[in-house]
Write an enzyme that holds these catalytic residues in place. Structure first.
Site, PDB file in Angstrom:
ATOM      1  N   HIS A 162       0.836  -1.220   0.000  1.00 32.28           N
ATOM      2  CA  HIS A 162       0.000   0.000   0.000  1.00 32.28           C
ATOM      3  C   HIS A 162       0.865   1.261   0.000  1.00 32.28           C
ATOM      4  CE1 HIS A 162      -3.314  -2.743   1.263  1.00 32.28           C
ATOM      5  NE2 HIS A 162      -2.336  -3.302   1.961  1.00 32.28           N
ATOM      6  N   SER A 283      15.309  21.771 -15.551  1.00 38.70           N
ATOM      7  CA  SER A 283      14.165  22.649 -15.828  1.00 38.70           C
ATOM      8  C   SER A 283      14.702  23.975 -16.330  1.00 38.70           C
ATOM      9  CB  SER A 283      13.372  22.849 -14.548  1.00 38.70           C
ATOM     10  OG  SER A 283      12.626  24.038 -14.626  1.00 38.70           O
ATOM     11  N   LYS A 289      16.328  21.633 -10.383  1.00 37.22           N
ATOM     12  CA  LYS A 289      15.650  20.428 -10.830  1.00 37.22           C
ATOM     13  C   LYS A 289      16.540  19.446 -11.589  1.00 37.22           C
ATOM     14  CE  LYS A 289      11.767  19.459 -10.665  1.00 37.22           C
ATOM     15  NZ  LYS A 289      10.530  20.040 -11.214  1.00 37.22           N
ATOM     16  N   GLU A 296       9.995   8.561 -16.580  1.00 36.22           N
ATOM     17  CA  GLU A 296       8.683   9.202 -16.796  1.00 36.22           C
ATOM     18  C   GLU A 296       8.159   8.913 -18.199  1.00 36.22           C
ATOM     19  OE1 GLU A 296       8.173  13.386 -14.922  1.00 36.22           O
ATOM     20  OE2 GLU A 296      10.278  13.162 -15.397  1.00 36.22           O
TER      21      GLU A 296
END
Ligand code: ARG
Length: 465
Positions: A162, A283, A289, A296
């Site tokens: 979970h 970024s 970043k 992704e």
């Protein structure tokens, strides 16, 4: 695309009117099926060779055809062919090019075959070639998982259910779970290859051919295990492509799960692993970043593979025998699934061996979630308590630890004994993260010792594929 060669329709005999220009474009498959050109040429070589052997084609025609096809293959290789929409598809384009080159012998090549068995053969050959590529990439990725697991067999991290801290596991054990998923995918690719490896050639349009063809011979020349046993089935079913898309979808789902874990683990909040800079981007506005782009993107691309599988199933659904034009729609989803799978596997195979776990961060996380609570319950069971009661007692211990803001292993022996008198100082052996993972020392368990053995076995299983 090249301009329409005028008067070159290969089926125009019974037509009074020429095809509507838009319909011509709408029905053409050459914009995408030119990717089958090399497979189409291989099929033609086998077909011409067999036709000469059974006496349907003269030796001199066969020689001219084979020489012409060799020149054509070189032109395809060099991207030196002007594909024509007026010629509809790759089969007629290549036949036209061949005939331009060698004259009448080129027109004899289509004896005893149809585009229906031709396209079914080409797509099988193409899929088989790409299964082999996918297999080599997936094996490389599996190898990377084994290396990573071996290097970090002892690194402890929280295992989750979970997405809540459950029990400590080793990082190597986690990575070998990835290996198992990929291993099954590799065997599924092999199964798919085995089932598709039959030759439709000679089924012709649908009913077979009146010439004394030798379908076993063309099957053999093309590396198929056998000819398809039924000509109607041979030209109509695309279940092999559906099966490939299904295997690709399953494998992409696995890669998406690995991706999701890497995205979570590389976040500042988890900080479990680092990815090499070359698999990430920054970024344009936020200087701090470092984004895990490869995972992704692979996570995102898994959607395509699922969509393509659906498209293929819907395409086949309710089609009556035998060939229907619907089947021309098999190519784009198939090509896309192949490309998506191979590129994603390749990116992961390059990246996975260079993942570096941050052992301190993982340990700190494992300490936070009372990951050894089950170990304490098991300890109490060994003193004679029924598991259900032990569960209750440990629940109380966790409540105290939560209140004091410490881990179970940080509770004093007095506190622990006040919770249950059977607890002795040796309890700390099981409350430690090492004690917990080391105790799961059986086949398939998380103990570092088991991870090393599993990695060794995995090497052999991968090599035997
Ligand atoms: N371009 C067609 C396809 O991809 C080739 C077979 C066409 N056969 C036919 N009878 N129209 O399926």
């Amino acid at each position: 695309m090249a301009d329409t060669p005028s008067g070159t329709s290969m089926w125009g005999g019974r037509f009074a009117d020429s095809t509507d220009e838009f319909v011509q474009q709408f029905t053409a498959s050459i914009p995408f099926d030119h990717r089958l050109a090399q497979q189409d040429i291989r099929g033609s070589i086998a077909h011409a060779t067999m036709l000469a052997e059974v006496g349907v084609l003269s030796e001199s025609d066969k020689d001219a055809i084979l020489e012409g096809l060799a020149r054509l293959a070189a032109k395809v290789e060099q991207n030196d062919i002007q594909w024509s929409v007026a010629l509809e598809d790759v089969h007629m384009n290549l036949e036209y090019q061949l005939t331009q080159d060698i004259g009448d012998a080129g027109k004899r090549l289509h004896t005893a075959r149809s585009r229906n068995d031709q396209v079914a053969t080409d797509v099988r050959l193409w899929t088989r070639d790409h299964i082999d590529l996918a297999l080599s990439e997936i094996k490389r990725l599996m190898q990377g998982c084994i290396e990573l697991a071996e290097q970090h067999a002892d690194v402890i991290m929280p295992g989750f259910t979970h997405l809540q801290t459950a029990q400590p596991v080793t990082f190597g054990h986690h990575v070998l779970a990835w290996f198992e998923m990929l291993y099954r995918d590799a065997t599924r690719l092999q199964d798919c290859r085995r089932r598709l490896n039959q030759s439709p050639l000679g089924a012709a349009a649908l009913a077979g051919s009146p010439y004394p063809i030798n379908r076993h011979r063309t099957a053999e020349l093309l590396g198929f295990d056998a000819p398809c046993a039924n000509s109607l089935d041979a030209v109509s079913d695309r279940d092999f492509a559906i099966e490939f898309c299904s295997v690709a979808a399953t494998c992409m789902v696995h890669l998406s799960r690995m991706s999701e874990e890497l995205v979570i683990w590389t976040s500042a909040q988890f900080g479990f692993v680092n990815l090499p800079d070359r698999f990430c981007t920054g970024s344009s506005i936020m200087p701090q970043k470092k984004n895990p782009d490869v995972p992704e993107l692979v996570r995102g691309k898994s959607g395509r593979a699922l969509g393509n599988l659906n498209a293929m199933l819907m395409l086949m659904k309710s089609q009556p025998l035998a060939y229907n034009k619907d089947n021309q729609e098999d190519k784009e989803p198939l090509f896309d699934s192949v490309e998506t799978l191979i590129n994603s596997l390749r990116a992961f195979a390059d990246m996975v061996p260079h993942i570096t776990p941050n052992a301190d961060q993982m340990r700190a996380a494992a300490m936070k979630g009372y990951a050894t609570a089950t170990d304490l319950a098991d300890y109490l069971v060994r003193t004679g308590l029924p598991f259900r009661e032990a569960h209750e007692v440990v629940g109380n211990a966790v409540a105290i630890a939560v209140k004091e803001g410490v881990d179970l292993s940080e509770l004093s022996i007095e506190t622990l004994q006040s919770i249950h008198s059977a607890i002795q100082p040796d309890v700390y052996d099981v409350l430690s993260l090492e004690g917990s993972v080391n105790s799961r020392d059986h086949f398939g368990g998380t103990a570092p010792n088991q991870v090393r053995q599993a990695a060794e076995a995995a090497k052999q299983r991968a090599a035997a594929l």
